[in-house]
Design a protein around this motif. Structure first.
Motif, PDB file in Angstrom:
ATOM      1  N   VAL A   4      13.026   2.141  -8.084  1.00  0.00           N
ATOM      2  CA  VAL A   4      11.873   1.509  -7.221  1.00  0.00           C
ATOM      3  C   VAL A   4      10.958   3.158  -7.083  1.00  0.00           C
ATOM      4  O   VAL A   4      11.143   3.424  -6.166  1.00  0.00           O
ATOM      5  CB  VAL A   4      11.899   0.677  -6.726  1.00  0.00           C
ATOM      6  N   VAL A   5       9.600   2.431  -8.233  1.00  0.00           N
ATOM      7  CA  VAL A   5       8.467   3.366  -7.430  1.00  0.00           C
ATOM      8  C   VAL A   5       7.444   2.642  -7.143  1.00  0.00           C
ATOM      9  O   VAL A   5       7.068   1.602  -7.538  1.00  0.00           O
ATOM     10  CB  VAL A   5       7.875   4.621  -8.215  1.00  0.00           C
ATOM     11  N   GLY A  10      -1.966   2.742  -6.901  1.00  0.00           N
ATOM     12  CA  GLY A  10      -1.696   3.314  -8.504  1.00  0.00           C
ATOM     13  C   GLY A  10      -2.798   4.250  -8.816  1.00  0.00           C
ATOM     14  O   GLY A  10      -3.409   3.741 -10.241  1.00  0.00           O
ATOM     15  N   HIS A  11      -2.192   4.892  -8.619  1.00  0.00           N
ATOM     16  CA  HIS A  11      -2.726   6.342  -8.605  1.00  0.00           C
ATOM     17  C   HIS A  11      -1.837   6.914 -10.350  1.00  0.00           C
ATOM     18  O   HIS A  11      -0.644   6.185 -10.650  1.00  0.00           O
ATOM     19  CB  HIS A  11      -2.145   7.235  -7.784  1.00  0.00           C
ATOM     20  N   GLN A  37      -9.106  -1.621  -4.246  1.00  0.00           N
ATOM     21  CA  GLN A  37     -10.328  -0.230  -5.278  1.00  0.00           C
ATOM     22  C   GLN A  37      -9.618   0.818  -5.177  1.00  0.00           C
ATOM     23  O   GLN A  37      -9.399   1.579  -4.030  1.00  0.00           O
ATOM     24  CB  GLN A  37     -11.349  -0.899  -4.366  1.00  0.00           C
ATOM     25  N   SER A  38      -9.172   1.601  -6.206  1.00  0.00           N
ATOM     26  CA  SER A  38      -9.205   3.148  -6.253  1.00  0.00           C
ATOM     27  C   SER A  38      -8.886   3.131  -7.667  1.00  0.00           C
ATOM     28  O   SER A  38      -8.786   2.631  -8.936  1.00  0.00           O
ATOM     29  CB  SER A  38      -7.572   3.050  -5.874  1.00  0.00           C
ATOM     30  N   PRO A  39      -8.849   3.988  -7.734  1.00  0.00           N
ATOM     31  CA  PRO A  39      -8.663   5.361  -9.175  1.00  0.00           C
ATOM     32  C   PRO A  39      -7.046   4.630  -9.263  1.00  0.00           C
ATOM     33  O   PRO A  39      -6.142   4.712  -9.352  1.00  0.00           O
ATOM     34  CB  PRO A  39      -9.332   6.368  -9.055  1.00  0.00           C
ATOM     35  N   LYS A  40      -7.384   4.278 -10.975  1.00  0.00           N
ATOM     36  CA  LYS A  40      -5.793   3.599 -11.436  1.00  0.00           C
ATOM     37  C   LYS A  40      -5.477   4.814 -12.709  1.00  0.00           C
ATOM     38  O   LYS A  40      -6.287   5.478 -13.284  1.00  0.00           O
ATOM     39  CB  LYS A  40      -6.075   2.598 -12.296  1.00  0.00           C
ATOM     40  N   THR A 100       1.268   3.650   0.393  1.00  0.00           N
ATOM     41  CA  THR A 100       0.829   1.680   0.492  1.00  0.00           C
ATOM     42  C   THR A 100       1.011   2.079   2.232  1.00  0.00           C
ATOM     43  O   THR A 100       1.373   2.709   3.599  1.00  0.00           O
ATOM     44  CB  THR A 100       2.632   2.172   0.748  1.00  0.00           C
ATOM     45  N   PRO A 101      -0.257   0.569   2.724  1.00  0.00           N
ATOM     46  CA  PRO A 101      -0.449  -0.046   4.112  1.00  0.00           C
ATOM     47  C   PRO A 101       1.153   0.440   4.479  1.00  0.00           C
ATOM     48  O   PRO A 101       2.233  -0.100   3.847  1.00  0.00           O
ATOM     49  CB  PRO A 101      -1.104  -0.802   3.792  1.00  0.00           C
TER      50      PRO A 101
END
Length: 398
Positions: A4-5, A10-11, A37-40, A100-101
């Motif tokens: 599992v990654v 979502g990079h 919210q981030s570049p996917k 990941t938080p």
């Protein structure tokens, strides 16, 4: 091996790693947050079922509240529950979890410990640094108990992991202070998906669509959060306002983008083009349209954050101007390989002067761009990178 990654952001480069695992015959589940919210990466053009790769897009209720510690805790736990529910049926050997938080990490790690699954903490940032900054801004002196709680949580998560993969040796001093055993840590630097970034000319479909094909384009693409000072970008746009052929393109969302929108209106920065995060399938053309690429990072985050956007920039064969501490790993790569310039993040004048120097010297731009691409071609071989991860997995499993 069943892997599992989990990449909350979502990079693109983490998705590339999952695809490589699958190509090598492993069964892979790749999880990411749709709501964050981030570049996917390019989650659209994935191989058909049967390839060994399953993608799990996780959507939480409402918009992810990045800057509210209480609200985001609830949302992070919701994300973790959706992920662990899927792990019940997937039954992995290894969970690799990064960007990941901490509350997600905590719940997923607890699940793995109960089930006898090897949990590998992929340390991309030191969250305690950012949390201390947020707490200080909102609560002042009474923020210490909150910071201490998260510091204890982050330390415990690292220590209880089957292994820690860090992205820079710069984290080692802090790991030593937190009494993390050196044999528990492996450094694997980040990379960018080189083979997914095609070199294109300036006059491409994306540039024509945004009416910048005939402009000199200075581009910033990526997050603009508390680790960044967007005023550096608006100041640079103001500095070059009389250069009618120059346009600053900022591709971002959130607080920093909202700040720049206000700056654009109040200072009448007609040369500042603000765009939301772009589809990764357009990224090659975005970078192709650029003449100069920009990245910024505040001093407080310099040692504990390595902007992945800079690694993507290196693939584009374009010069880079950074406003960040020069001892940051990304800055060191750019400077050591003569792929661009780096200036202190509080030196707006120097930032603009470095941009100006590149604008007036086409040959220098080409040389620096070539140097950056050469570095990427040498260091971003995904098969070699995959082998480093598999070596860690095999060691902890055996």
């Amino acid at each position: 091996m069943k892997i599992v990654v989990n990449d909350h952001s979502g990079h693109a480069f983490t998705l590339q790693l999952s695809r490589q695992f699958a190509e090598s015959g492993h069964e892979v589940l790749h999880a990411y947050s749709v709501s964050f919210q981030s570049p996917k990466g390019n989650f659209e053009d994935l191989p058909l079922s049967g390839s060994g790769l399953t993608v799990l897009p996780i959507m939480i209720k409402g918009k992810f509240d990045k800057y509210s510690l209480l609200k985001r805790r609830k949302q992070e736990i919701e994300y973790a529950r959706q992920l662990t529910n899927k792990l019940d049926t997937f039954r992995p050997n290894v969970v690799l979890s990064g960007t990941t938080p901490l509350f997600v990490q905590q719940h997923v790690q607890q699940y793995c410990l109960r089930k006898g699954i090897k949990f590998v903490y992929w340390c991309q940032d030191i969250y305690t640094i950012a949390i201390r900054q947020i707490a200080r801004q909102k609560l002042g002196m009474i923020s210490f108990p909150i910071w201490y709680y998260f510091k204890s949580l982050e330390t415990k998560l690292l220590k209880r992991s089957a292994h820690v993969i860090s992205i820079t040796q710069d984290f080692n001093d802090l790991f030593d202070k937190w009494k993390l055993h050196p044999e528990q840590v492996t450094c694997i630097p980040n990379w960018a998906p080189l083979r997914e970034i095609t070199l294109t000319g300036k006059n491409n479909d994306w540039a024509r669509r945004h009416n910048v094909a005939d402009k000199t384009c200075i581009v910033y693409s990526g997050t603009l959060g508390l680790k960044h000072n967007p005023a550096m970008l608006s100041a640079a746009a103001a500095y070059f306002l009389t250069h009618k052929d120059v346009v600053f393109i900022v591709i971002s969302e959130g607080l920093g983008a909202a700040f720049l929108q206000k700056e654009k209106e109040e200072r009448q920065l007609d040369n500042l083009l603000l765009l939301p995060f772009q589809d990764f399938r357009d990224m090659s053309q975005v970078l192709g349209a650029a003449d100069i690429l920009l990245a910024i990072l505040e001093n407080d985050a310099g040692a504990y954050s390595v902007p992945s956007k800079v690694l993507t920039y290196l693939c584009a064969k374009k010069p880079i101007v950074l406003a960040m501490p020069p001892d940051n790993l990304s800055a060191a790569i750019v400077l050591d390989n003569k792929a661009g310039y780096c200036i202190s993040p509080d030196n707006q004048q120097g930032f603009c002067q470095h941009i100006e120097k590149l604008l007036t010297d086409t040959t220098l731009r080409q040389e620096m761009g070539h140097n950056g691409r050469a570095y990427a071609e040498k260091h971003f071989d995904i098969k070699h990178i995959e082998n480093k991860f598999l070596q860690v997995f095999n060691t902890i499993l055996n």
